[in-house]
Design a protein around this motif. Sequence first.
Motif, mmCIF file in Angstrom:
data_model
loop_
_atom_site.group_PDB
_atom_site.id
_atom_site.type_symbol
_atom_site.label_atom_id
_atom_site.label_comp_id
_atom_site.label_asym_id
_atom_site.label_seq_id
_atom_site.Cartn_x
_atom_site.Cartn_y
_atom_site.Cartn_z
ATOM 1 N N ARG A 1 -1.869 10.888 12.919
ATOM 2 C CA ARG A 1 -0.870 11.926 13.192
ATOM 3 C C ARG A 1 -1.091 12.621 14.523
ATOM 4 N N SER A 2 -2.300 12.494 15.070
ATOM 5 C CA SER A 2 -2.616 13.145 16.339
ATOM 6 C C SER A 2 -3.600 12.281 17.119
ATOM 7 N N ALA A 3 -3.414 12.231 18.422
ATOM 8 C CA ALA A 3 -4.326 11.464 19.268
ATOM 9 C C ALA A 3 -5.637 12.206 19.499
ATOM 10 N N LYS A 4 -5.737 13.445 19.058
ATOM 11 C CA LYS A 4 -6.930 14.253 19.286
ATOM 12 C C LYS A 4 -7.914 14.098 18.125
ATOM 13 N N LEU A 5 -8.331 12.869 17.859
ATOM 14 C CA LEU A 5 -9.297 12.622 16.794
ATOM 15 C C LEU A 5 -10.683 13.056 17.240
ATOM 16 N N PRO A 6 -11.494 13.572 16.321
ATOM 17 C CA PRO A 6 -12.865 13.929 16.685
ATOM 18 C C PRO A 6 -13.686 12.681 16.986
ATOM 19 N N VAL A 7 -14.856 12.882 17.563
ATOM 20 C CA VAL A 7 -15.701 11.748 17.925
ATOM 21 C C VAL A 7 -16.903 11.650 16.995
ATOM 22 N N GLY A 8 -17.494 10.459 16.952
ATOM 23 C CA GLY A 8 -18.768 10.231 16.270
ATOM 24 C C GLY A 8 -18.777 10.590 14.800
ATOM 25 N N ASN A 9 -19.811 11.334 14.423
ATOM 26 C CA ASN A 9 -20.038 11.657 13.023
ATOM 27 C C ASN A 9 -18.941 12.544 12.435
ATOM 28 N N VAL B 1 0.846 -1.204 0.000
ATOM 29 C CA VAL B 1 0.000 0.000 0.000
ATOM 30 C C VAL B 1 0.879 1.251 0.000
ATOM 31 N N PHE B 2 1.883 1.287 0.866
ATOM 32 C CA PHE B 2 2.777 2.445 0.903
ATOM 33 C C PHE B 2 3.552 2.575 -0.405
ATOM 34 N N GLY B 3 3.901 1.448 -1.017
ATOM 35 C CA GLY B 3 4.649 1.455 -2.263
ATOM 36 C C GLY B 3 3.860 1.996 -3.440
ATOM 37 N N PHE B 4 2.534 1.908 -3.389
ATOM 38 C CA PHE B 4 1.700 2.448 -4.465
ATOM 39 C C PHE B 4 1.738 3.972 -4.475
ATOM 40 N N ARG B 5 2.121 4.571 -3.349
ATOM 41 C CA ARG B 5 2.342 6.012 -3.210
ATOM 42 C C ARG B 5 1.129 6.852 -3.610
ATOM 43 N N CYS B 6 0.007 6.515 -3.033
ATOM 44 C CA CYS B 6 -1.217 7.263 -3.289
ATOM 45 C C CYS B 6 -1.843 7.580 -1.927
ATOM 46 N N SER B 7 -1.840 8.846 -1.528
ATOM 47 C CA SER B 7 -2.364 9.173 -0.200
ATOM 48 C C SER B 7 -2.984 10.559 -0.186
ATOM 49 N N ARG B 8 -3.790 10.777 0.807
ATOM 50 C CA ARG B 8 -4.362 12.086 1.116
ATOM 51 C C ARG B 8 -4.312 12.231 2.628
ATOM 52 N N SER B 9 -4.162 13.460 3.102
ATOM 53 C CA SER B 9 -4.017 13.651 4.540
ATOM 54 C C SER B 9 -4.566 14.994 4.981
ATOM 55 N N ASN B 10 -4.738 15.101 6.286
ATOM 56 C CA ASN B 10 -5.025 16.367 6.938
ATOM 57 C C ASN B 10 -4.147 16.426 8.193
ATOM 58 N N GLN B 11 -4.445 17.325 9.116
ATOM 59 C CA GLN B 11 -3.591 17.468 10.290
ATOM 60 C C GLN B 11 -3.673 16.264 11.221
#
Length: 121
Positions: free
Chosen positions: A82-90, A12-22
């Motif tokens: 990237r961060s442990a502060k993920l939002p909750v629920g929806n 998956v990492f080798g396919f080099r296709c990703s999108r990200s946010n903070q």
Amino acid sequence: MKLRSTAQFESVFGFRCSRSNQLMAVHAAPNTIGISRIGLSVSKRVAGGGVMRNRIRRRLREMFRKNRPALPTGFDFVISVRSAKLPVGNMLDSMALELFAQVILKVNRRKSGDIGGAARE
């Protein structure tokens, strides 16, 4: 289903296709088995102890399970937190689905050979 082996993650990492946010990055690659699978990467640096890392993994697995019908089949995904502060629920669902949609579009463009006029996305 989950990605388990190092070779599966590397493909998956080798396919080099990703999108990200903070908060997270979603990597994707097509697979040949016809079902979508997920792998999770939560480092000690991001979330500290095992209890917090496992809690984050459980939340992400549940998000994937709930939203699996909305995702196309035949893809392997790896979510790198990237961060442990993920939002909750929806909010977590909508944020992750947006990243999934963006990365699926990028994978499909790459498979069709259309680079969209951009040298790098």
